[in-house]
Motif scaffolding. Structure first.
Motif, PDB file in Angstrom:
ATOM      1  N   LEU A   9       0.836  -1.206   0.000  1.00 15.02           N
ATOM      2  CA  LEU A   9       0.000   0.000   0.000  1.00 15.02           C
ATOM      3  C   LEU A   9       0.865   1.248   0.000  1.00 15.02           C
ATOM      4  CD1 LEU A   9      -2.784   1.335   0.188  1.00 15.02           C
ATOM      5  CD2 LEU A   9      -2.637   1.113   2.690  1.00 15.02           C
ATOM      6  N   LEU A  10       1.924   1.235   0.789  1.00 14.20           N
ATOM      7  CA  LEU A  10       2.840   2.377   0.844  1.00 14.20           C
ATOM      8  C   LEU A  10       3.531   2.594  -0.504  1.00 14.20           C
ATOM      9  CD1 LEU A  10       4.243   4.559   2.560  1.00 14.20           C
ATOM     10  CD2 LEU A  10       5.953   2.841   3.197  1.00 14.20           C
ATOM     11  N   ILE A  11       3.945   1.490  -1.140  1.00 12.98           N
ATOM     12  CA  ILE A  11       4.582   1.592  -2.460  1.00 12.98           C
ATOM     13  C   ILE A  11       3.617   2.188  -3.476  1.00 12.98           C
ATOM     14  CG2 ILE A  11       5.465   0.236  -4.411  1.00 12.98           C
ATOM     15  CD1 ILE A  11       6.682  -1.695  -2.397  1.00 12.98           C
ATOM     16  N   LEU A  12       2.364   1.747  -3.438  1.00 10.98           N
ATOM     17  CA  LEU A  12       1.360   2.236  -4.384  1.00 10.98           C
ATOM     18  C   LEU A  12       1.138   3.742  -4.205  1.00 10.98           C
ATOM     19  CD1 LEU A  12      -0.406   0.937  -6.566  1.00 10.98           C
ATOM     20  CD2 LEU A  12      -2.234   0.754  -4.879  1.00 10.98           C
ATOM     21  N   ILE A  13       1.023   4.176  -2.960  1.00 10.59           N
ATOM     22  CA  ILE A  13       0.834   5.611  -2.681  1.00 10.59           C
ATOM     23  C   ILE A  13       2.058   6.398  -3.144  1.00 10.59           C
ATOM     24  CG2 ILE A  13       0.607   7.321  -0.837  1.00 10.59           C
ATOM     25  CD1 ILE A  13      -1.005   5.221   0.723  1.00 10.59           C
ATOM     26  N   THR A  14       3.254   5.857  -2.896  1.00  9.81           N
ATOM     27  CA  THR A  14       4.492   6.535  -3.299  1.00  9.81           C
ATOM     28  C   THR A  14       4.575   6.667  -4.817  1.00  9.81           C
ATOM     29  OG1 THR A  14       5.627   5.631  -1.350  1.00  9.81           O
ATOM     30  CG2 THR A  14       7.004   6.472  -3.138  1.00  9.81           C
ATOM     31  N   GLN A  15       4.158   5.631  -5.543  1.00  6.00           N
ATOM     32  CA  GLN A  15       4.185   5.676  -7.002  1.00  6.00           C
ATOM     33  C   GLN A  15       3.284   6.785  -7.542  1.00  6.00           C
ATOM     34  OE1 GLN A  15       3.068   1.674  -7.984  1.00  6.00           O
ATOM     35  NE2 GLN A  15       5.179   0.961  -8.135  1.00  6.00           N
ATOM     36  N   PHE A  16       2.071   6.874  -6.997  1.00  3.64           N
ATOM     37  CA  PHE A  16       1.152   7.929  -7.452  1.00  3.64           C
ATOM     38  C   PHE A  16       1.710   9.314  -7.100  1.00  3.64           C
ATOM     39  CE2 PHE A  16      -2.129   4.527  -7.473  1.00  3.64           C
ATOM     40  CZ  PHE A  16      -2.603   4.732  -8.758  1.00  3.64           C
ATOM     41  N   ALA A  17       2.297   9.439  -5.901  1.00  7.08           N
ATOM     42  CA  ALA A  17       2.862  10.723  -5.486  1.00  7.08           C
ATOM     43  C   ALA A  17       4.043  11.103  -6.375  1.00  7.08           C
ATOM     44  CB  ALA A  17       3.304  10.654  -4.020  1.00  7.08           C
ATOM     45  N   ALA A  18       4.919  10.126  -6.687  1.00  7.36           N
ATOM     46  CA  ALA A  18       6.078  10.398  -7.538  1.00  7.36           C
ATOM     47  C   ALA A  18       5.642  10.778  -8.951  1.00  7.36           C
ATOM     48  CB  ALA A  18       6.987   9.170  -7.577  1.00  7.36           C
ATOM     49  N   GLY A  19       4.629  10.064  -9.475  1.00 10.27           N
ATOM     50  CA  GLY A  19       4.125  10.388 -10.808  1.00 10.27           C
ATOM     51  C   GLY A  19       3.552  11.793 -10.871  1.00 10.27           C
ATOM     52  N   ALA A  20       2.787  12.167  -9.837  1.00  5.90           N
ATOM     53  CA  ALA A  20       2.211  13.514  -9.788  1.00  5.90           C
ATOM     54  C   ALA A  20       3.306  14.569  -9.677  1.00  5.90           C
ATOM     55  CB  ALA A  20       1.250  13.623  -8.604  1.00  5.90           C
ATOM     56  N   LEU A  21       4.332  14.276  -8.860  1.00  7.57           N
ATOM     57  CA  LEU A  21       5.428  15.232  -8.678  1.00  7.57           C
ATOM     58  C   LEU A  21       6.177  15.458  -9.981  1.00  7.57           C
ATOM     59  CD1 LEU A  21       7.053  16.951  -6.655  1.00  7.57           C
ATOM     60  CD2 LEU A  21       8.508  14.944  -6.271  1.00  7.57           C
ATOM     61  N   ILE A  22       6.476  14.359 -10.698  1.00  7.20           N
ATOM     62  CA  ILE A  22       7.183  14.480 -11.974  1.00  7.20           C
ATOM     63  C   ILE A  22       6.338  15.245 -12.983  1.00  7.20           C
ATOM     64  CG2 ILE A  22       8.051  13.173 -13.962  1.00  7.20           C
ATOM     65  CD1 ILE A  22       8.903  11.001 -11.991  1.00  7.20           C
ATOM     66  N   TYR A  23       5.033  14.974 -12.997  1.00  6.81           N
ATOM     67  CA  TYR A  23       4.155  15.651 -13.955  1.00  6.81           C
ATOM     68  C   TYR A  23       4.103  17.154 -13.700  1.00  6.81           C
ATOM     69  CZ  TYR A  23      -0.012  17.023 -16.523  1.00  6.81           C
ATOM     70  OH  TYR A  23      -0.886  17.668 -17.362  1.00  6.81           O
ATOM     71  N   PHE A  24       3.930  17.532 -12.435  1.00  4.57           N
ATOM     72  CA  PHE A  24       3.788  18.953 -12.116  1.00  4.57           C
ATOM     73  C   PHE A  24       5.129  19.686 -12.073  1.00  4.57           C
ATOM     74  CE2 PHE A  24      -0.241  17.274 -10.285  1.00  4.57           C
ATOM     75  CZ  PHE A  24      -1.115  18.058 -11.028  1.00  4.57           C
ATOM     76  N   GLN A  25       6.222  18.930 -11.965  1.00  6.09           N
ATOM     77  CA  GLN A  25       7.549  19.540 -11.944  1.00  6.09           C
ATOM     78  C   GLN A  25       8.331  19.235 -13.225  1.00  6.09           C
ATOM     79  OE1 GLN A  25       8.774  21.562  -9.446  1.00  6.09           O
ATOM     80  NE2 GLN A  25       6.741  21.441  -8.518  1.00  6.09           N
ATOM     81  N   LYS A  26       7.624  18.909 -14.299  1.00  5.80           N
ATOM     82  CA  LYS A  26       8.304  18.498 -15.523  1.00  5.80           C
ATOM     83  C   LYS A  26       9.180  19.606 -16.107  1.00  5.80           C
ATOM     84  CE  LYS A  26       4.090  19.397 -18.217  1.00  5.80           C
ATOM     85  NZ  LYS A  26       3.070  18.794 -19.115  1.00  5.80           N
ATOM     86  N   ASP A  27       8.793  20.870 -15.895  1.00  7.71           N
ATOM     87  CA  ASP A  27       9.621  21.979 -16.389  1.00  7.71           C
ATOM     88  C   ASP A  27      10.957  22.035 -15.656  1.00  7.71           C
ATOM     89  OD1 ASP A  27       7.659  22.705 -18.182  1.00  7.71           O
ATOM     90  OD2 ASP A  27       6.739  24.178 -16.839  1.00  7.71           O
ATOM     91  N   VAL A  28      10.918  21.768 -14.347  1.00  6.41           N
ATOM     92  CA  VAL A  28      12.152  21.754 -13.550  1.00  6.41           C
ATOM     93  C   VAL A  28      13.041  20.598 -13.987  1.00  6.41           C
ATOM     94  CG1 VAL A  28      13.094  21.526 -11.225  1.00  6.41           C
ATOM     95  CG2 VAL A  28      10.991  22.830 -11.591  1.00  6.41           C
ATOM     96  N   VAL A  29      12.433  19.415 -14.222  1.00 10.99           N
ATOM     97  CA  VAL A  29      13.191  18.250 -14.671  1.00 10.99           C
ATOM     98  C   VAL A  29      13.839  18.521 -16.018  1.00 10.99           C
ATOM     99  CG1 VAL A  29      13.009  15.832 -15.387  1.00 10.99           C
ATOM    100  CG2 VAL A  29      11.742  16.636 -13.393  1.00 10.99           C
ATOM    101  N   ASN A  30      13.083  19.102 -16.928  1.00 11.68           N
ATOM    102  CA  ASN A  30      13.609  19.420 -18.255  1.00 11.68           C
ATOM    103  C   ASN A  30      14.738  20.436 -18.167  1.00 11.68           C
ATOM    104  OD1 ASN A  30      13.493  19.138 -21.152  1.00 11.68           O
ATOM    105  ND2 ASN A  30      12.632  21.195 -21.212  1.00 11.68           N
ATOM    106  N   GLU A  31      14.609  21.397 -17.255  1.00  5.81           N
ATOM    107  CA  GLU A  31      15.653  22.410 -17.071  1.00  5.81           C
ATOM    108  C   GLU A  31      16.952  21.780 -16.567  1.00  5.81           C
ATOM    109  OE1 GLU A  31      16.461  26.495 -14.462  1.00  5.81           O
ATOM    110  OE2 GLU A  31      14.481  25.558 -14.474  1.00  5.81           O
TER     111      GLU A  31
END
Length: 257
Positions: free
Chosen positions: A94-116
């Motif tokens: 359950l913790l892994i599943l929650i972490t995966q969704f949180a990481a996916g959301a973080l990457i999506y909303f921070q994609k400009d920072v990642v690209n930079e």
């Protein structure tokens, strides 16, 4: 509601085989992390000099090792009906599943920072490009030639290259050249001389080419993500069902070594 003996047995072995798949999944992630660290052949080499990329590899190895350990506990809890291990297993999945969704959301909303950050790393690689066909340079030539792109954002990423800046000739990276604009033999590495200040190179940057590749293969990427999520949910359901139907801990079933 309790399960019959047959259902219990089936659930135990279903959970065991699920954890076997989960174990292999973790092993693949660990192997991928080591492959990136040790790879000296493909385009991954172009990013390996970055501390951030190396850190990401170590994190990837750690993330892969974690399912291997958890799947071991899951197998042990299922086969020997140890309720505490099944509860631990359910909680961790359950913790892994929650972490995966949180990481996916973080990457999506921070994609400009990642690209930079990626852009900064690649700009440093391009500035130091010397045309001596080192492993890193061969990797970057491979990217530009096969993806038909120039630079990460566009051709201006090469404007800080020391060889081009210090040369009295009009040089440009050969792997960037647009083969539809030239005739005769051409090279796919090192530097070529331009006849005019307008380089005969591809206008598109490699970032756009990578994004286009991802969009083309988005179905495969989403399918893999969905498959992993469904497997995790299946493991959670089986473990909680077994846990509810194991009424007594019997540690005598667990082999002693």
């Amino acid at each position: 509601m309790t399960m019959g003996k047959g259902c219990m047995t089936a659930s135990k072995y279903f959970l065991f085989f699920f954890n076997l798949i989960f174990f292999l999944f973790g092993a693949v992630i660990v192997g991928f992390g080591f492959w990136i660290l040790l790879d000296n052949q493909t385009f991954i080499v172009a990013l390996k000099n970055s501390t951030d990329v190396k850190l990401a590899c170590y994190i990837l190895i750690g993330v892969g090792a974690f399912p291997i350990l958890i799947s071991f506990f899951g197998c042990l809890g299922a086969i020997y009906e140890v309720r505490s291990l099944l509860s631990l297993y359910f909680s961790v999945i359950l913790l892994i599943l929650i972490t995966q969704f949180a990481a996916g959301a973080l990457i999506y909303f921070q994609k400009d920072v990642v690209n930079e950050q990626i852009s900064k790393v690649i700009t440093k690689v391009l500035d130091k490009y010397s045309g001596n066909s080192s492993i890193t340079e061969q990797a970057w030539d491979f990217i530009q030639t096969n993806m038909e792109c120039c630079g990460w954002i566009d051709r201006t990423d090469w404007s800080g290259n020391m060889v081009i800046v210090n040369s009295s000739q009009l040089l440009f990276p050969c792997s960037c050249q647009n083969i539809s604009l030239i005739s005769g033999n051409f090279s796919d590495s090192g530097f070529c001389e331009a006849k005019t200040p307008d380089w005969p190179v591809y206008d598109v940057g490699c970032a756009a080419s990578v994004e286009r590749w991802l969009l083309t293969n988005i179905g495969v990427v989403l399918g893999i993500c969905l498959g992993v999520t469904l497997l995790e949910l299946l493991g959670m359901i089986l473990s909680i069902c077994l846990c509810r139907n194991v009424h007594m801990e019997d540690y005598t079933k667990v082999p002693k070594y």
